[in-house]
Design an enzyme around this catalytic site. Structure first.
Site, PDB file in Angstrom:
ATOM      1  N   GLY A  85     -11.738  27.465 -12.762  1.00 35.15           N
ATOM      2  CA  GLY A  85     -11.429  26.522 -13.830  1.00 35.15           C
ATOM      3  C   GLY A  85     -10.024  26.712 -14.360  1.00 35.15           C
ATOM      4  CB  SER A  86      -8.539  25.606 -17.536  1.00 37.91           C
ATOM      5  OG  SER A  86      -9.319  26.282 -18.505  1.00 37.91           O
TER       6      SER A  86
ATOM      7  N   GLY B  59      -9.592  28.912 -19.881  1.00 37.91           N
ATOM      8  CA  GLY B  59     -10.986  29.332 -19.746  1.00 37.91           C
ATOM      9  C   GLY B  59     -11.106  30.681 -19.077  1.00 37.91           C
ATOM     10  N   GLY B  60     -10.341  30.897 -18.011  1.00 36.26           N
ATOM     11  CA  GLY B  60     -10.393  32.177 -17.329  1.00 36.26           C
ATOM     12  C   GLY B  60      -9.922  33.330 -18.195  1.00 36.26           C
TER      13      GLY B  60
ATOM     14  CD  GLU C 174      -9.596  28.484  -7.667  1.00 41.17           C
ATOM     15  OE1 GLU C 174      -8.952  27.567  -8.225  1.00 41.17           O
ATOM     16  OE2 GLU C 174     -10.574  28.288  -6.927  1.00 41.17           O
TER      17      GLU C 174
ATOM     18  CB  CYS D 279      -7.683  24.894  -7.317  1.00 39.82           C
ATOM     19  SG  CYS D 279      -8.814  25.123  -5.951  1.00 39.82           S
TER      20      CYS D 279
ATOM     21  CD  GLU E  72      -3.417  23.452 -12.126  1.00 36.80           C
ATOM     22  OE1 GLU E  72      -4.001  23.246 -11.051  1.00 36.80           O
ATOM     23  OE2 GLU E  72      -3.871  24.227 -13.007  1.00 36.80           O
TER      24      GLU E  72
END
Length: 529
Positions: free
Chosen positions: A242-243, A246-247, A266, A303, A394
């Protein structure tokens, strides 16, 4: 199979007592009225984690063949859902039916790959160093090593892959293969799809008489359920796609525990593409169309989407930009996965287009739906981007920036300056090999996969694949979330010294009852044929 909106806790189906949720159709942003989902409470999170903890020892004691059959049963069950699964996933994500059918095949293929890994047995890395009782000045004891599972794993479904990176995706498949019970948090973007797949796993677990806590599926909105899950003492590792935000939040929660645990996250990547001079002179047109096709594939919601392209100034670069711009202008807008992802995309486009020194090259066809993404291509210079690192954040969607470099030295300087990436791509001809050598030496320190003369969208599920990279592409550059070696994230080595045979794990017993490859005194020992 009927959807009920309930939590799947072990073998049980339980109506949550938290806030009610409805799935959303991203095409029109209308709620899907049936079923009504409810969020898990703290008590249900505890129940799922405690069941997983109770299941751990009996699950890790199962033989590899049993777990291989479990994974194959899940794969078969997902395929047997047929149109019910595809129709629900299409309704919840807006993804084309053909794309979802392909992703379903990939999901089943991943599960079957790990069944093969289990049967081969190399994943245990059974290793023997024979005793040397006569060695001076000190004898060597009998030493044997193999890898065992970490413990219960929390898995977070990804928004952009409702099947392959979700409830029965690669994180779940590799964790179950390792012998780790799994507690999945369904993604808000595909609640019904998640329940359908979760019920397949639940039924396969029950049918094969695996421990009840082998699998659970939780529904939550916001971060509460996820934070509770990662903080629970029963959970020993986390898989996340995810983002970056979030990670990082999950990494912080895992690090703050009395017993910190690994988070295999990731996160973000811009996946630079380097067009070297020889390739640009010979293939500008074909590279331009292939690039645009990769950029807009799946509304750019990959991604590995190519977000930055670099080339040296000159007529060949101008030809590339002209062809890419013309081809992009023919591309229709596409529906994005959720209103939230679409809103973030629009904000990212506005941020890039509003920066000084950034020029628009072309845009795709105007969108007609509320959550449709229009493709965009921009250009700037190496000097401008060096002074504004924000341009390299990104933008999750079909937008890219072409960087005009004065020479190949600027391309190399860019490579040296950027963050970790999932991928890096070089387009080259024979005359470009010297330049390529320098770029490869830099990018292999940052990227998990380096491509020559291709584009990074499309991640093959196989033994050699690496879907990883240095931070912030992932939280742990030593691992991959795709491919057979993904199982290594959920294993740890244990050495057994001077053990009687009866107490050893099966992989280390003298007679090799599992019939697996082993290393004995530095030499490979093949299983019996």
């Amino acid at each position: 199979m009927q959807l009920t909106g309930e939590q799947l806790i072990g073998y049980q189906v339980i109506r949550g007592k938290g806030r009610e949720l409805l799935a959303i159709n991203p095409c029109d942003q209308q709620a899907i009225r049936t079923p009504v989902f409810t969020c898990a409470t703290t008590a249900l999170v505890d129940q799922a984690c405690e069941l997983a903890e109770q299941a751990f020892d009996p699950l890790r004691a199962t033989d590899p063949e049993t777990r291989a059959q479990f994974l194959e049963a899940i794969a078969d069950g997902i395929i047997e859902l047929g149109s019910i699964l595809i129709e629900r996933a299409h309704l919840e994500t807006g993804l084309p039916v053909a794309r979802l059918e392909g992703e379903r095949g990939r999901t089943a293929g991943q599960l079957r790959l790990f069944a093969t890994v289990l049967r081969q047995g190399r994943w245990q890395t059974a290793t023997f160093d024979s005793p040397l009782p006569e060695r001076k000045p000190l004898p060597r004891p009998d030493l044997r090593m193999c890898r065992i599972p970490l413990g219960p794993v929390a898995v977070f479904g990804a928004s952009n892959f409702p099947l392959a990176f979700s409830v029965a995706g690669g994180d779940t498949a590799s964790a179950l293969a390792a012998g780790c019970p799994v507690v999945v948090k369904a993604h808000r973007a595909h609640l019904g799809t998640s329940e359908l797949v979760g019920r397949v796993i639940q039924e396969a677990s029950r049918r094969l008489e695996l421990p009840e806590g082998t699998f659970s599926l939780l529904v939550g909105d916001g971060s509460d359920v996820g934070q509770q899950l990662v903080s629970h003492p029963a959970i020993k590792a986390v898989g996340f796609t995810g983002s970056r935000a979030g990670g990082l939040a999950l990494m912080s929660a895992a690090a703050a525990r009395p017993e910190p645990i690994p988070v295999y996250a990731e996160m973000s990547s811009i996946n630079p593409v380097f067009l070297l001079p020889g390739a640009l002179a010979k293939r500008a047109d074909s590279m331009a169309t292939a690039f645009v096709d990769a950029l807009v594939m799946g509304a750019g919601q990959f991604c590995t989407n190519p977000g930055v392209v670099l080339a040296v100034e000159g007529p060949d670069m101008d030809a590339f930009l002209a062809r890419a711009g013309a081809y992009l202008s023919e591309k229709a807008a596409q529906t994005m996965l959720t209103p939230g992802i679409h809103s973030a995309y629009e904000q990212g486009v506005n941020r890039v287009s509003g920066e000084a020194g950034v020029e628009a090259v072309a845009s795709g066809q105007a969108h007609s739906g509320m959550t449709q993404a229009q493709g965009h291509l921009y250009q700037t210079t190496f000097t401008k981007i060096s002074a504004n690192a924000g341009l390299l954040e990104e933008v999750f969607g079909p937008t890219a920036i072409v960087i005009r470099c004065q020479n190949v030295e600027e391309m190399l300087a860019f490579a040296q300056s950027i963050e970790g990436q999932l991928t890096a791509t070089l387009h080259l001809e024979d005359e470009d090999l010297t330049i390529a050598q320098g770029l490869v030496k830099v990018m292999e320190k940052k990227a998990g996969r380096i491509l020559i003369n291709g584009f990074p969208t499309g991640v093959e599920v196989c033994d050699a694949m690496v879907h990883g990279g240095t931070f912030p592409a992932t939280s742990d550059s030593r691992t991959t979330s795709v491919g057979s070696t993904a199982i290594e994230r959920f294993l740890r080595p244990v050495c057994y010294q001077n053990f009687p045979d009866v107490l050893l794990p099966e992989a280390l017993k003298q007679q090799n009852p599992l019939n697996v490859w082993r290393q004995v005194d530095g030499k490979p020992a093949a299983p019996r044929s």
